[in-house]
Write a protein that holds these residues in place. Structure first.
Motif, PDB file in Angstrom:
ATOM      1  N   ASP A 100       0.860  -1.184   0.000  1.00 37.51           N
ATOM      2  CA  ASP A 100       0.000   0.000   0.000  1.00 37.51           C
ATOM      3  C   ASP A 100       0.899   1.238   0.000  1.00 37.51           C
ATOM      4  O   ASP A 100       1.461   1.597   1.024  1.00 37.51           O
ATOM      5  N   VAL A 102       1.143   5.190  -0.962  1.00 30.22           N
ATOM      6  CA  VAL A 102       0.266   6.337  -1.238  1.00 30.22           C
ATOM      7  C   VAL A 102       1.059   7.640  -1.321  1.00 30.22           C
ATOM      8  O   VAL A 102       1.933   7.894  -0.485  1.00 30.22           O
ATOM      9  N   SER A 133      -8.888   9.726   0.305  1.00 27.53           N
ATOM     10  CA  SER A 133      -7.870  10.085   1.311  1.00 27.53           C
ATOM     11  C   SER A 133      -8.354   9.753   2.728  1.00 27.53           C
ATOM     12  O   SER A 133      -7.542   9.384   3.595  1.00 27.53           O
ATOM     13  N   TYR A 136      -7.495   6.560   4.475  1.00 24.67           N
ATOM     14  CA  TYR A 136      -6.136   6.452   5.033  1.00 24.67           C
ATOM     15  C   TYR A 136      -5.956   7.345   6.262  1.00 24.67           C
ATOM     16  O   TYR A 136      -4.853   7.531   6.739  1.00 24.67           O
ATOM     17  N   ALA A 144      -5.348  11.948  -2.858  1.00 26.47           N
ATOM     18  CA  ALA A 144      -4.427  10.815  -2.622  1.00 26.47           C
ATOM     19  C   ALA A 144      -4.404   9.854  -3.812  1.00 26.47           C
ATOM     20  O   ALA A 144      -5.411   9.667  -4.494  1.00 26.47           O
ATOM     21  N   ARG A 146      -2.716   5.977  -5.114  1.00 30.34           N
ATOM     22  CA  ARG A 146      -1.904   4.764  -4.863  1.00 30.34           C
ATOM     23  C   ARG A 146      -0.989   4.557  -6.047  1.00 30.34           C
ATOM     24  O   ARG A 146      -1.421   4.657  -7.195  1.00 30.34           O
TER      25      ARG A 146
END
Ligand SMILES: Cc1cc2nc3c(=O)[nH]c(=O)nc-3n(C[C@H](O)[C@H](O)[C@H](O)COP(=O)(O)OP(=O)(O)OC[C@H]3O[C@@H](n4cnc5c(N)ncnc54)[C@H](O)[C@@H]3O)c2cc1C
Length: 368
Positions: A100, A102, A133, A136, A144, A146
């Motif tokens: 993950d 970001v 976002s 997270y 945001a 990924r």
């Protein structure tokens, strides 16, 4: 000094080779030595420390850059994305995906807004997925993404080069003297056809008259444990922070503002600054970094616990703007390499081969 034709031909019966001294066994010196060795040259890799990767290369955030860090430098983005692909072809076992990963653009403080950032990355054809976002723990106003940037497996790289370069390595052997003569270059009193300085500016004599505009930043990287597994969060574009996976389930934390501890005129001065760091100064830096992180990302406080820290020295060029590009320059038989990111080793090696060809003559066998 033996003339070029007197030097041994490489296995396979090609033409003559050059005897080359490479100085510094980090990512640049090791990769360049491997390439020149494959070309058939007689390579000798000098390293001042008792092991390879003891300089900056063994103490980074281990990000295999794809370009997302460099919204304001097209040339750095291009070099990063080309280098990323090349790295995965040449060294497939030396990086791995991050589960993950970001990148986030905070609305109020970033130099670019989220939409512009997205357009820049799209125009550069970088692959990403826009994500929520708040999922997270970031502000709803933060944009945001990924991304598929990977983690460099530095321990494996060290083992790989340690093994493949074993016959070439001269550990615990600082280059202390260097003098150009008519037929070659004397390195610690031994004659070579050429010298390649891969010390990232650390060996002042190697860069003399070549790099006139360097400065050095002693840097601190903090290490944390967390129940979050394999997670990266990098805020862009401006004076923000970055959390990235490390080894053994740990994470690193760096900050554009707090990771550089000073701005020094020499590598030696930067090392002295690191030696002066005490538990108190480190604690102050840690608190400043953590305050910065929770301003944008509150889950950090509950889910990350500080473990330790490591230090390294970063070399920069004064003339540099937002670009972090690699540079290779030649002066006589001395070829000096100034590192960019890890994945720009390929550009450096290509330029070194060209310069080496210019130094040792056209009749030399090199597959350019
Ligand atoms: C805090 C920090 C984080 C970073 N994070 C990343 C990242 O996530 N991703 C990325 O791609 N890049 C990152 N970088 C940049 C990366 O560190 C450099 O691109 C790379 O390590 C440069 O490698 P190098 O071989 O040129 O230098 P180094 O690894 O510093 O190697 C130079 C070597 O030369 C040796 N040496 C010096 N003088 C002599 C002498 N006289 N004789 C013999 N040997 C000598 C030193 O001991 C050292 O081993 C980071 C840098 C820092 C400081």
């Amino acid at each position: 000094m033996p003339g070029l034709d007197a030097l041994a031909a490489p296995a396979g019966g090609h033409g003559p080779v050059a005897k080359v001294a490479v100085v510094g066994a980090g990512w640049y010196g090791c990769h360049i030595s491997e390439e020149l060795q494959a070309d058939g040259h007689d390579v000798h890799l000098f390293e001042a420390l008792p092991e390879i990767f003891g300089g900056a290369s063994g103490h980074t955030q281990n990000r295999l850059h794809l370009g997302f860090h460099y919204a304001r430098s097209a040339v750095t983005r291009r070099q990063a994305s080309q280098g990323y692909r090349r790295f995965k072809q040449v060294y497939p076992a030396l990086s791995r995906p991050v589960t993950d990963n970001v990148y986030a653009v905070p609305r109020d403080d970033s130099l670019l807004d989220g939409e512009t950032y997205q357009q820049v990355m799209q125009a550069s054809r970088l692959p990403f997925e826009k994500v929520d976002s708040t999922a997270y723990g970031l502000e709803p106003s933060t944009t945001a993404f990924r991304v598929p940037e990977e983690l460099l497996l530095t321990d494996r790289a060290k083992a790989h080069f340690g093994e493949s370069l074993r016959p070439q390595l001269r550990l615990d052997t600082p280059v202390e003297s260097f003098e150009e003569t008519d037929g070659g270059v004397l390195v610690n009193g031994e004659l070579f056809d050429a010298l390649i300085d891969c010390t990232w500016g650390a060996w002042a004599a190697g860069g003399k008259g070549v790099w006139s505009d360097l400065y050095f930043e002693p840097c601190v990287t903090l290490v944390y444990e967390s129940e979050r597994r394999d997670f990266g969060l990098t805020l862009v574009d401006g004076p923000f922070f970055s959390v990235y996976p490390f080894r053994n389930g740990l994470h690193t934390l760096t900050s554009v503002t707090h990771t550089p501890l000073a701005r020094c005129r020499s590598h030696e001065e930067a090392r002295q600054c690191i030696a002066r760091q005490s538990a108190d100064t480190l604690d102050r830096t840690r608190r400043a970094m953590e305050t910065e992180v929770v301003r944008y990302w509150t889950p950090f406080r509950e889910s990350f616990r500080h473990v330790n820290a490591f230090f390294s020295v970063k070399a920069k060029m004064r003339s540099e703007s937002d670009a972090r590009v690699v540079s290779v320059r030649r002066s006589g038989r001395r070829i000096s390499v100034f590192a960019g990111k890890v994945n720009t080793i390929f550009l450096a090696a290509e330029a070194v081969r060209r310069e080496l060809h210019a130094v040792v003559g056209k009749d030399l066998w090199v597959s350019l």
